[in-house]
Motif scaffolding. Sequence first.
Motif, PDB file in Angstrom:
ATOM      1  N   ARG B 282       0.788  -1.233   0.098  1.00  0.00           N
ATOM      2  CA  ARG B 282      -0.054  -0.010  -0.034  1.00  0.00           C
ATOM      3  C   ARG B 282       0.683   1.327   0.094  1.00  0.00           C
ATOM      4  NH1 ARG B 282      -4.215   2.044   4.503  1.00  0.00           N
ATOM      5  NH2 ARG B 282      -4.965   3.931   3.274  1.00  0.00           N
ATOM      6  N   GLU B 283       1.887   1.198   0.661  1.00  0.00           N
ATOM      7  CA  GLU B 283       2.830   2.393   0.827  1.00  0.00           C
ATOM      8  C   GLU B 283       3.638   2.502  -0.576  1.00  0.00           C
ATOM      9  OE1 GLU B 283       5.756   2.271   4.296  1.00  0.00           O
ATOM     10  OE2 GLU B 283       7.165   2.402   2.350  1.00  0.00           O
ATOM     11  N   HIS B 284       3.756   1.256  -1.140  1.00  0.00           N
ATOM     12  CA  HIS B 284       4.359   1.654  -2.465  1.00  0.00           C
ATOM     13  C   HIS B 284       3.644   2.210  -3.411  1.00  0.00           C
ATOM     14  CE1 HIS B 284       7.276   0.427  -5.502  1.00  0.00           C
ATOM     15  NE2 HIS B 284       6.333  -0.311  -6.072  1.00  0.00           N
ATOM     16  N   ARG B 285       2.341   1.708  -3.502  1.00  0.00           N
ATOM     17  CA  ARG B 285       1.432   2.310  -4.417  1.00  0.00           C
ATOM     18  C   ARG B 285       1.176   3.839  -3.990  1.00  0.00           C
ATOM     19  NH1 ARG B 285       2.330  -1.257  -7.465  1.00  0.00           N
ATOM     20  NH2 ARG B 285       1.117  -3.433  -7.584  1.00  0.00           N
ATOM     21  N   LEU B 286       1.094   4.190  -2.782  1.00  0.00           N
ATOM     22  CA  LEU B 286       0.969   5.827  -2.952  1.00  0.00           C
ATOM     23  C   LEU B 286       2.198   6.461  -3.228  1.00  0.00           C
ATOM     24  CD1 LEU B 286      -0.248   5.365   1.129  1.00  0.00           C
ATOM     25  CD2 LEU B 286      -1.606   6.692  -0.905  1.00  0.00           C
ATOM     26  N   TYR B 287       3.250   6.110  -2.800  1.00  0.00           N
ATOM     27  CA  TYR B 287       4.484   6.559  -3.591  1.00  0.00           C
ATOM     28  C   TYR B 287       4.313   6.816  -5.024  1.00  0.00           C
ATOM     29  CZ  TYR B 287       7.399   6.919   0.510  1.00  0.00           C
ATOM     30  OH  TYR B 287       7.920   7.354   1.609  1.00  0.00           O
ATOM     31  N   GLN B 288       3.879   5.625  -5.572  1.00  0.00           N
ATOM     32  CA  GLN B 288       3.764   5.695  -7.255  1.00  0.00           C
ATOM     33  C   GLN B 288       2.557   6.654  -7.565  1.00  0.00           C
ATOM     34  OE1 GLN B 288       2.837   1.632  -7.679  1.00  0.00           O
ATOM     35  NE2 GLN B 288       4.360   0.991  -8.819  1.00  0.00           N
ATOM     36  N   ALA B 289       1.453   6.843  -6.851  1.00  0.00           N
ATOM     37  CA  ALA B 289       0.459   7.499  -7.119  1.00  0.00           C
ATOM     38  C   ALA B 289       0.956   9.174  -6.910  1.00  0.00           C
ATOM     39  CB  ALA B 289      -0.615   7.602  -6.386  1.00  0.00           C
ATOM     40  N   ASP B 290       1.708   9.201  -5.908  1.00  0.00           N
ATOM     41  CA  ASP B 290       2.229  10.615  -5.347  1.00  0.00           C
ATOM     42  C   ASP B 290       3.176  10.993  -6.949  1.00  0.00           C
ATOM     43  OD1 ASP B 290       4.791  12.192  -4.435  1.00  0.00           O
ATOM     44  OD2 ASP B 290       3.397  12.107  -2.740  1.00  0.00           O
ATOM     45  N   TRP B 291       3.814  10.115  -7.326  1.00  0.00           N
ATOM     46  CA  TRP B 291       4.798  10.603  -8.314  1.00  0.00           C
ATOM     47  C   TRP B 291       3.773  11.013  -9.674  1.00  0.00           C
ATOM     48  CZ3 TRP B 291       8.613  10.349  -5.331  1.00  0.00           C
ATOM     49  CH2 TRP B 291       9.954  10.497  -5.887  1.00  0.00           C
ATOM     50  N   LEU B 292       2.761  10.078  -9.959  1.00  0.00           N
ATOM     51  CA  LEU B 292       1.861  10.481 -11.114  1.00  0.00           C
ATOM     52  C   LEU B 292       1.268  11.947 -11.067  1.00  0.00           C
ATOM     53  CD1 LEU B 292      -0.096   7.309 -11.745  1.00  0.00           C
ATOM     54  CD2 LEU B 292       1.929   7.990 -12.900  1.00  0.00           C
ATOM     55  N   LEU B 293       0.935  12.366  -9.636  1.00  0.00           N
ATOM     56  CA  LEU B 293       0.214  13.434  -9.534  1.00  0.00           C
ATOM     57  C   LEU B 293       1.260  14.764  -9.543  1.00  0.00           C
ATOM     58  CD1 LEU B 293      -1.550  12.984  -6.085  1.00  0.00           C
ATOM     59  CD2 LEU B 293      -2.581  13.440  -8.242  1.00  0.00           C
TER      60      LEU B 293
END
Lengths: 286, 419
Positions: B282-293
């Motif tokens: 979940r933490e990993h996916r949040l970082y990925q989403a943060d990057w996309l934003l």
Amino acid sequence: MFVLEVDSFARWRQQARELLKRAVVPEQIAWRQAGQAVLDFGAGAGDFLSLPVRDASPKVPQRFLALAEEVACFDDERRWSMLYRLAWRLVFEDRRLLDLKVDDQVACLYRMQKSVARDKHKMKAFVRFQRLETELGSGEHAAHFIAWFEPQHLILPALAPFFVKRFTTMRWSILTPRACAHWDLQQLTLTAGAQRRRDTGDDIEQLWLQYYKSIFNPARLKLKAMQAEMPKKYWRNLPEAPLIGELQRDAQRRVDKMLDDGYSQTPGKAVQSQYLRAQQQRLRNR
Amino acid sequence: MNRLRKLTILADAAKYDASCASSGSVKRDSSGGRGVGSTTGMGICHSYAPDGRCISLLKLLLTNFCIYECSYCINRASSNVQRARFSVEEVVDLTLDFYKRNYIEGLFLSSGIIRSADYTMEQLVRVARCLRETHDFRGYIHLKTIPDASPALIEQAGLYADRLSINIELPSVHSLARFAPEKSLLTIRKSMGQVREHIDEAKESRHRRRRRRAAASTFHYSPAGQSTQMIVGADDSTDSDILSLSHNLYRTYDMRRVYYSAFSPIPDAAQTLPARPPPLLREHRLYQADWLLRFYGFGIGEIVETDRSGTGMLDLDVDPKLAWALRHRDLFPVNVNRAPLETLLRVPGIGAIGAGRIVQARQFSSLRFKDLAKCGLSTGKIAPFVETADHHPSLTVLEDQDLKQRFMRGASPQLTLFS
């Protein structure tokens, strides 16, 4: 066929310039690392200078020279001929060649540059000094920091200034198999390669090893991620590397224990303190 | 208690802080100085722990005594963990000893709150001042800032540190009141605002000088900016809540980074915590989403579907960009020879570097499918989503209900340790 000896990037650059002035095609040149036995092909290095000059100032992009200087550290004798082939194509084929990333030779140049840059970056990271007491000429003693490192490419001369700027006020030596660098607070000296050495670490190394153990979170074991950034080839010169196996083996047990132990049953002494509880209350009521 | 024992306790206590970055500061070195140290702007990771995290800075707590009762924290007042306290000089010496052996880029210092916020903050500032002034240390310093500390101390801290950080801790006021009752969102935000103001003033002082409008007088204040950290999985906030807050923090305080920290099992855990930690994925996916934003032009609504059947959670099975593409198959395949950069950035498997290479390479000649591999792209991953003169993914691939399964097979088992 011209046989050319090169011992440094500066030398290669100078020779390549003279060759390009005379439009000598890459196939006519055999580049040799200086100091190695050279087979006699019947033609010497100087011969090409008698060829007529076609263009007095052939130009390559500045960007290429920066790339070439880095690739010149690549540990493969073919680098010199590869660089010349690209320089030739930049002058006679297409000045924009470096943007053509799908060209095999250009792709190869970038791959080599990347490999050298990564090796440099890892050397900045993984060199480990040990503090030794050495005797100065006058009989006085002084601290001397010594490191042994095995880079993949021939990068020490290019990297030594980085260490000078970082550790200006320390006497240090970095020893590698093919070159050594020494800083005596005034001057940087480069000498020939040395034999592997591993002194028993100084007392600070024990603290470092303990730090490495303590900062590791067993609930997040990710060995692949670690190895991607700290490949095994560097391990033999990292004092902390021997700890990895033990930390890995023990991780699951430590996590299981934390989960099995479950919630805290007996609150610590701290919360029994009335003073502390009053302080917490004050903060909560703000 | 000897130095080794203190180090054991206070490094162990510091390991739940995710940040270890040493990048983004001003360039300086030790030439002409009395001490050691340099920063190049690029961070250097001097080692990696078996948890895959980089060790760039000596990460320590000055003390793990603490009067706060934050339930997710191993150092909360009621915890039975062993306590220790370093003196200012001990931290200074340890930093210099480690630095001189090239173990670290510098120091990341934090602390439990003892006596009062001001007393604690003053101790942290003393360490930084001693390193800079007494020892002329020019390496990297990251100071954790106590949000309740007085403005004067926060102002001083930034003059010595390369980076300051104040943890936002939890995604909502409600959760903060429940899990960190002595902390106040208002104070946290006020201090973040103050740090931003100082950083902006310092930048402005340098711009003025560059424009030659004023003579001299420039200064640095936390030149590598500020960052913050949020605990994930301790409360019931959704990924959408978390990302909205991050988005706000990036904009309002010009944060360099928001770190997400999936709360980790700790010894002697508080009873208010969930029984099991959240999946690390979940933490990993949040970082990925943060990057996309931040770098790929996506909006929050596109990444986490909150409207329809939306749970406000990211898909754990596939990365958020792929998940978006699978929901918008009608937009694919994308023609790599014609699509603008913004569109290329939305193709799963094409990152910022890959997209830049495509744009550069296609100026010379039309790209064939195998040229994409030379641009450093994984042809297996992008195949269903792109087209070239010699490659047209059959429509059946994009309509295939199993397309998602195809990507899931490669998922890393390491990351699902706790799911």
